[in-house]
Scaffold this motif. Structure first.
Motif, short mmCIF file in Angstrom:
data_model
loop_
_atom_site.label_atom_id
_atom_site.label_comp_id
_atom_site.label_asym_id
_atom_site.label_seq_id
_atom_site.Cartn_x
_atom_site.Cartn_y
_atom_site.Cartn_z
N TYR A 115 0.83 -1.21 0.00
CA TYR A 115 0.00 0.00 0.00
C TYR A 115 0.86 1.26 0.00
O TYR A 115 0.71 2.13 -0.86
N PHE A 116 1.78 1.35 0.94
CA PHE A 116 2.60 2.55 1.05
C PHE A 116 3.60 2.67 -0.10
O PHE A 116 3.93 3.78 -0.52
N ALA A 117 4.07 1.54 -0.63
CA ALA A 117 5.06 1.58 -1.70
C ALA A 117 4.46 1.95 -3.05
O ALA A 117 5.18 2.30 -3.98
N SER A 118 3.13 1.89 -3.14
CA SER A 118 2.47 2.11 -4.43
C SER A 118 1.77 3.46 -4.54
O SER A 118 0.90 3.65 -5.38
N GLN A 119 2.16 4.40 -3.68
CA GLN A 119 1.51 5.71 -3.71
C GLN A 119 2.46 6.78 -3.23
O GLN A 119 3.57 6.50 -2.77
N ASP A 120 2.01 8.04 -3.34
CA ASP A 120 2.69 9.15 -2.67
C ASP A 120 2.05 9.23 -1.30
O ASP A 120 0.93 9.73 -1.17
N PRO A 121 2.70 8.73 -0.24
CA PRO A 121 2.06 8.64 1.07
C PRO A 121 1.80 9.97 1.75
O PRO A 121 1.06 10.03 2.73
N THR A 122 2.36 11.05 1.21
CA THR A 122 2.16 12.36 1.84
C THR A 122 1.07 13.19 1.17
O THR A 122 0.69 14.24 1.69
N GLN A 123 0.54 12.73 0.04
CA GLN A 123 -0.48 13.52 -0.67
C GLN A 123 -1.83 13.38 0.03
O GLN A 123 -2.34 12.28 0.24
N GLY A 126 -6.06 12.66 -2.27
CA GLY A 126 -5.84 12.33 -3.67
C GLY A 126 -4.55 11.60 -3.92
O GLY A 126 -3.72 11.42 -3.03
N GLN A 127 -4.40 11.17 -5.17
CA GLN A 127 -3.16 10.59 -5.66
C GLN A 127 -2.94 11.10 -7.07
O GLN A 127 -3.81 10.95 -7.94
N GLY A 128 -1.79 11.71 -7.30
CA GLY A 128 -1.49 12.24 -8.62
C GLY A 128 -2.53 13.24 -9.07
O GLY A 128 -2.87 14.17 -8.32
N PRO A 129 -3.08 13.05 -10.27
CA PRO A 129 -4.06 14.01 -10.80
C PRO A 129 -5.47 13.85 -10.23
O PRO A 129 -6.33 14.68 -10.50
N ASP A 130 -5.69 12.79 -9.46
CA ASP A 130 -7.02 12.53 -8.92
C ASP A 130 -7.16 13.20 -7.55
O ASP A 130 -6.57 12.75 -6.57
N ILE A 131 -7.94 14.26 -7.51
CA ILE A 131 -8.04 15.09 -6.32
C ILE A 131 -9.46 15.09 -5.77
O ILE A 131 -10.43 15.17 -6.52
N SER A 133 -11.92 14.19 -1.80
CA SER A 133 -12.03 13.26 -0.68
C SER A 133 -12.34 11.84 -1.14
O SER A 133 -12.01 10.86 -0.46
N GLN A 134 -12.97 11.71 -2.32
CA GLN A 134 -13.27 10.37 -2.84
C GLN A 134 -12.01 9.63 -3.27
O GLN A 134 -12.04 8.43 -3.52
N TYR A 135 -10.88 10.34 -3.35
CA TYR A 135 -9.61 9.73 -3.72
C TYR A 135 -8.62 9.71 -2.55
O TYR A 135 -7.44 9.44 -2.74
N ARG A 136 -9.11 10.00 -1.35
CA ARG A 136 -8.21 10.05 -0.21
C ARG A 136 -7.70 8.65 0.15
O ARG A 136 -8.31 7.64 -0.20
N SER A 137 -6.60 8.63 0.89
CA SER A 137 -5.99 7.36 1.29
C SER A 137 -6.55 6.89 2.63
O SER A 137 -6.54 7.65 3.60
N ILE A 138 -7.03 5.66 2.66
CA ILE A 138 -7.56 5.05 3.89
C ILE A 138 -7.10 3.60 3.95
O ILE A 138 -7.15 2.88 2.95
N ILE A 139 -6.66 3.18 5.13
CA ILE A 139 -6.41 1.76 5.38
C ILE A 139 -7.46 1.29 6.38
O ILE A 139 -7.65 1.92 7.42
#
Length: 218
Positions: A115-123, A126-131, A133-139
């Motif tokens: 999970y952490f290796a496959s994203q920008d963990p500080t964004q 969103g991730q990349g161009p997808d901005i 709350s529907q694109y937020r990171s949740i575990i």
């Protein structure tokens, strides 16, 4: 009286922002007791949100021990969310994946590392161009042991990076499967511009980071 106007506006703005951020229905989701999904035919299930689910699904399906990753929605307070509903940002849901895996081959802890290796963990949001709350990171965790594992790895990553990690930690409640046309989207639509410019590069970046967890045909 003029000097007071900016102060009054600021006070009103802060008040409105505070009201917008406190959603009792969403807070109830965050405070809920986790629901544990039982093993089915020896296979476990885990749930992650990390930007566009097309990308996340492809990442997890490249990992040894993962049978399938299914795109859907989780973390919100509405029932039967759709893609259109989720995109409004008002459901509380994030695009998420259900990872069906063999715990004898791959552990939940390794799935967190993926999970952490496959994203920008500080964004944030969103991730990349997808901005949004529907694109937020949740575990999502299903029990205390999983929650502790997530917290431990998140804390270690924050220490390594020297900055906050954006991933939220939620008790798992329910996963809503997304529409059929979203499933296996990256594999079925390699010619799609988004897949070519966002999904595939994200997958390849992950592969370079964790080659030891990849299936042989990946």
């Amino acid at each position: 009286m003029k000097p007071l106007l900016p102060l009054l506006f600021l006070a009103l703005l802060l008040s409105c922002n505070h009201s917008a951020q406190v959603n009792p229905k969403q807070q109830a989701v965050i405070n809920a007791e986790p629901i544990e999904v039982p093993l089915q035919n020896g296979k476990a299930r885990a749930y992650f949100a990390s930007g566009c689910f097309w990308c996340v699904e492809a990442v997890y399906e490249s990992v040894k021990g993962v049978d399938e990753a299914i795109s859907g929605y989780a973390g919100g307070h509405t029932k039967n969310p759709t893609y259109e509903d989720s995109n409004t940002g008002r459901t509380g849901h994030a695009e998420a994946v259900e990872v069906i895996y063999d715990p004898k081959i791959v552990s939940f802890e390794t799935l967190i590392d993926v999970y952490f290796a496959s994203q920008d963990p500080t964004q944030v949001n969103g991730q990349g161009p997808d901005i949004g709350s529907q694109y937020r990171s949740i575990i999502f965790y299903q029990n205390k042991a999983q929650k502790n594992s997530i917290l431990k790895k998140k804390t270690a990553l924050e220490k390594k990076l020297g900055e906050p990690v954006a991933a939220e930690i939620y008790p798992f409640q329910k996963f809503w499967k997304a529409e059929d046309y979203h499933q296996d989207y990256e594999r079925l639509h390699p010619e799609n511009p988004y897949v070519q410019n966002v999904s595939i590069p994200r997958l390849n970046k992950f592969k370079r980071k964790m080659p030891e967890v990849l299936k042989e045909n990946h």
